[in-house]
Design a protein around this motif. Structure first.
Motif, PDB file in Angstrom:
ATOM      1  N   LEU A  55      20.566   0.261  -0.205  1.00  0.00           N
ATOM      2  CA  LEU A  55      19.292  -0.527   1.616  1.00  0.00           C
ATOM      3  C   LEU A  55      19.870  -1.419   1.590  1.00  0.00           C
ATOM      4  CD1 LEU A  55      15.879  -0.886   0.628  1.00  0.00           C
ATOM      5  CD2 LEU A  55      16.945   0.922   0.828  1.00  0.00           C
ATOM      6  N   GLU A  56      20.807  -1.900   0.725  1.00  0.00           N
ATOM      7  CA  GLU A  56      22.030  -3.126   1.318  1.00  0.00           C
ATOM      8  C   GLU A  56      21.921  -3.890   2.275  1.00  0.00           C
ATOM      9  OE1 GLU A  56      24.682  -0.323   3.240  1.00  0.00           O
ATOM     10  OE2 GLU A  56      26.305  -0.243   1.412  1.00  0.00           O
ATOM     11  N   GLY A  57      20.222  -4.878   1.801  1.00  0.00           N
ATOM     12  CA  GLY A  57      19.716  -5.876   2.339  1.00  0.00           C
ATOM     13  C   GLY A  57      18.715  -5.724   3.168  1.00  0.00           C
ATOM     14  N   LEU A  58      18.282  -4.162   3.663  1.00  0.00           N
ATOM     15  CA  LEU A  58      17.610  -3.901   4.853  1.00  0.00           C
ATOM     16  C   LEU A  58      16.254  -4.469   4.028  1.00  0.00           C
ATOM     17  CD1 LEU A  58      16.531  -2.576   7.209  1.00  0.00           C
ATOM     18  CD2 LEU A  58      16.705  -0.368   6.239  1.00  0.00           C
ATOM     19  N   ASN A  59      15.242  -4.849   4.991  1.00  0.00           N
ATOM     20  CA  ASN A  59      13.851  -4.840   4.473  1.00  0.00           C
ATOM     21  C   ASN A  59      13.426  -5.648   5.174  1.00  0.00           C
ATOM     22  OD1 ASN A  59      11.436  -5.978   2.171  1.00  0.00           O
ATOM     23  ND2 ASN A  59      13.160  -6.743   0.722  1.00  0.00           N
ATOM     24  N   ALA A  60      11.652  -5.876   4.535  1.00  0.00           N
ATOM     25  CA  ALA A  60      10.921  -5.382   5.461  1.00  0.00           C
ATOM     26  C   ALA A  60      10.621  -7.423   6.092  1.00  0.00           C
ATOM     27  CB  ALA A  60       9.448  -5.522   5.269  1.00  0.00           C
ATOM     28  N   ASP A  61      10.567  -7.309   7.437  1.00  0.00           N
ATOM     29  CA  ASP A  61      10.780  -8.731   8.316  1.00  0.00           C
ATOM     30  C   ASP A  61       9.123  -9.389   7.990  1.00  0.00           C
ATOM     31  OD1 ASP A  61      13.540  -9.411   9.749  1.00  0.00           O
ATOM     32  OD2 ASP A  61      11.973  -7.326  10.958  1.00  0.00           O
ATOM     33  N   LEU A  62       7.784  -8.298   7.421  1.00  0.00           N
ATOM     34  CA  LEU A  62       6.427  -8.755   7.517  1.00  0.00           C
ATOM     35  C   LEU A  62       5.859  -7.969   6.646  1.00  0.00           C
ATOM     36  CD1 LEU A  62       4.048 -10.748   7.670  1.00  0.00           C
ATOM     37  CD2 LEU A  62       3.659  -9.323   9.732  1.00  0.00           C
ATOM     38  N   THR A  63       5.386  -8.429   5.584  1.00  0.00           N
ATOM     39  CA  THR A  63       4.320  -7.158   4.927  1.00  0.00           C
ATOM     40  C   THR A  63       3.096  -7.859   4.890  1.00  0.00           C
ATOM     41  OG1 THR A  63       6.443  -7.105   3.168  1.00  0.00           O
ATOM     42  CG2 THR A  63       4.539  -6.239   2.145  1.00  0.00           C
ATOM     43  N   LEU A  64       2.121  -6.308   4.983  1.00  0.00           N
ATOM     44  CA  LEU A  64       0.635  -7.440   4.883  1.00  0.00           C
ATOM     45  C   LEU A  64       0.425  -6.884   3.372  1.00  0.00           C
ATOM     46  CD1 LEU A  64      -0.445  -6.719   8.805  1.00  0.00           C
ATOM     47  CD2 LEU A  64       0.625  -9.010   7.417  1.00  0.00           C
ATOM     48  N   LEU A  65      -0.169  -6.900   2.509  1.00  0.00           N
ATOM     49  CA  LEU A  65      -0.161  -6.038   1.102  1.00  0.00           C
ATOM     50  C   LEU A  65      -1.846  -6.870   1.311  1.00  0.00           C
ATOM     51  CD1 LEU A  65      -0.247  -5.736  -1.347  1.00  0.00           C
ATOM     52  CD2 LEU A  65       0.006  -8.029  -2.743  1.00  0.00           C
ATOM     53  N   LEU A  66      -2.730  -5.575   1.368  1.00  0.00           N
ATOM     54  CA  LEU A  66      -4.136  -5.217   1.236  1.00  0.00           C
ATOM     55  C   LEU A  66      -4.821  -5.617  -0.186  1.00  0.00           C
ATOM     56  CD1 LEU A  66      -4.164  -2.554   3.631  1.00  0.00           C
ATOM     57  CD2 LEU A  66      -4.813  -4.874   4.031  1.00  0.00           C
ATOM     58  N   ASP A  67      -5.585  -6.294  -0.741  1.00  0.00           N
ATOM     59  CA  ASP A  67      -5.895  -6.812  -2.197  1.00  0.00           C
ATOM     60  C   ASP A  67      -7.428  -6.241  -1.968  1.00  0.00           C
ATOM     61  OD1 ASP A  67      -6.112  -7.400  -4.596  1.00  0.00           O
ATOM     62  OD2 ASP A  67      -6.349  -9.461  -3.853  1.00  0.00           O
ATOM     63  N   ALA A  68      -7.456  -5.518  -2.939  1.00  0.00           N
ATOM     64  CA  ALA A  68      -9.075  -4.521  -3.325  1.00  0.00           C
ATOM     65  C   ALA A  68      -9.618  -5.316  -5.071  1.00  0.00           C
ATOM     66  CB  ALA A  68      -8.980  -3.528  -2.058  1.00  0.00           C
ATOM     67  N   SER A  69     -10.732  -5.006  -5.062  1.00  0.00           N
ATOM     68  CA  SER A  69     -10.957  -5.257  -6.360  1.00  0.00           C
ATOM     69  C   SER A  69     -10.332  -3.536  -7.273  1.00  0.00           C
ATOM     70  CB  SER A  69     -12.344  -5.351  -6.750  1.00  0.00           C
ATOM     71  OG  SER A  69     -12.907  -4.648  -6.426  1.00  0.00           O
ATOM     72  N   ARG A  70     -10.923  -3.565  -7.907  1.00  0.00           N
ATOM     73  CA  ARG A  70     -10.908  -1.880  -8.889  1.00  0.00           C
ATOM     74  C   ARG A  70     -11.166  -1.591  -8.142  1.00  0.00           C
ATOM     75  NH1 ARG A  70      -7.887   2.801  -9.097  1.00  0.00           N
ATOM     76  NH2 ARG A  70      -7.974   4.320 -11.281  1.00  0.00           N
ATOM     77  N   GLU A  71     -13.222  -1.576  -8.506  1.00  0.00           N
ATOM     78  CA  GLU A  71     -13.668  -1.186  -8.084  1.00  0.00           C
ATOM     79  C   GLU A  71     -14.254  -0.287  -6.738  1.00  0.00           C
ATOM     80  OE1 GLU A  71     -14.689  -3.466 -11.814  1.00  0.00           O
ATOM     81  OE2 GLU A  71     -14.075  -3.786  -9.828  1.00  0.00           O
ATOM     82  N   THR A  72     -13.751  -1.418  -5.337  1.00  0.00           N
ATOM     83  CA  THR A  72     -13.997  -0.823  -4.420  1.00  0.00           C
ATOM     84  C   THR A  72     -12.998  -0.312  -4.153  1.00  0.00           C
ATOM     85  OG1 THR A  72     -14.385  -3.314  -3.761  1.00  0.00           O
ATOM     86  CG2 THR A  72     -13.404  -2.153  -2.341  1.00  0.00           C
ATOM     87  N   SER A  73     -12.071  -0.460  -4.969  1.00  0.00           N
ATOM     88  CA  SER A  73     -10.376   0.805  -4.353  1.00  0.00           C
ATOM     89  C   SER A  73     -10.824   1.907  -4.840  1.00  0.00           C
ATOM     90  CB  SER A  73      -9.063   0.565  -4.715  1.00  0.00           C
ATOM     91  OG  SER A  73      -8.842   0.087  -6.123  1.00  0.00           O
ATOM     92  N   LEU A  74     -11.105   2.468  -5.834  1.00  0.00           N
ATOM     93  CA  LEU A  74     -11.455   3.007  -6.357  1.00  0.00           C
ATOM     94  C   LEU A  74     -12.749   3.741  -6.218  1.00  0.00           C
ATOM     95  CD1 LEU A  74     -10.901   5.827  -9.163  1.00  0.00           C
ATOM     96  CD2 LEU A  74     -12.722   4.701 -10.192  1.00  0.00           C
ATOM     97  N   GLU A  75     -13.728   3.700  -5.794  1.00  0.00           N
ATOM     98  CA  GLU A  75     -14.694   4.830  -4.414  1.00  0.00           C
ATOM     99  C   GLU A  75     -14.190   4.832  -3.295  1.00  0.00           C
ATOM    100  OE1 GLU A  75     -19.595   2.797  -2.369  1.00  0.00           O
ATOM    101  OE2 GLU A  75     -17.814   2.010  -3.781  1.00  0.00           O
TER     102      GLU A  75
END
Length: 207
Positions: free
Chosen positions: A116-136
């Motif tokens: 990528l030679e330095g190419l990266n996101a300016d903003l990253t939204l990281l969605l975080d949920a419990s394992r139980e929620t994500s698995l369901e």
């Protein structure tokens, strides 16, 4: 946008796109692995449940798709003044292959710099949920792909790797609590976009 399977990325990505379009932003929506003909073919290989892939090969396949994606889709769009909204990017490799597959952050970083030679996101939204929620939520959608068939220990490593990235890059990676209902999470996403992208949005409208 990032997060483990089942946190709601697919349902929330249109919320982000619609919000940006409403602000007058020219948005390209894409995904990884994928985004190009080659990338989609590699996506099929990586996610195929009939395919046995060793961790190093998985990492290299991800970056092969990303190299094509970055050069043929993302960079040209940015050059035209578009905003690129991507369903996963390099943080996913640090989380899934670096953390989940235990290949380590340093190895991923070396390949990232070369590809990528330095190419990266300016903003990253990281969605975080419990394992139980994500698995369901994952179970509601469809049959599991190759990566989704991994167990709780794997996804715990992925989640911890994501959170470690967020702690290392707090200005770029913003954690969104994805446990509540859709409307609540969608509003949290909009609020974060306003807080993080205010100046960029103003510049986009003026241009």
């Amino acid at each position: 946008m990032e997060g483990v399977e089942g946190v709601g990325k697919s349902t929330l990505l249109p919320v982000v796109k619609d919000f940006l379009v409403e602000q007058g932003v020219d948005v390209l929506h894409t995904r990884e692995p994928g985004g190009t003909q080659l990338g989609e073919q590699l996506r099929d290989v990586v996610l195929n449940t009939d395919q046995e892939i060793v961790p190093k090969a998985e990492l290299l396949l991800m970056f092969a798709a990303r190299a094509q994606h970055a050069e043929k889709v993302i960079a040209p769009a940015l050059a035209k003044g578009k905003w690129v909204l991507c369903d996963r990017f390099t943080d996913a490799s640090f989380a899934y292959q670096g953390g989940g597959r235990e290949l380590g952050e340093d190895r991923v970083a070396i390949i990232e710099q070369w590809v990528l030679e330095g190419l990266n996101a300016d903003l990253t939204l990281l969605l975080d949920a419990s394992r139980e929620t994500s698995l369901e939520r994952t179970k509601r959608r469809r049959e599991f792909d190759r990566i989704e068939t991994e167990g709780d220990e794997f996804f715990e490593k992925v989640k911890l790797a994501y959170l470690d990235r967020a702690a290392s890059y707090p200005e770029r990676i913003k954690i969104i609590d994805a446990n509540p209902d859709f409307d609540t999470v969608a509003e949290s996403v909009r609020v974060q976009l306003i807080e993080s992208c205010g100046q960029w949005l103003s510049a986009a409208v003026e241009s």
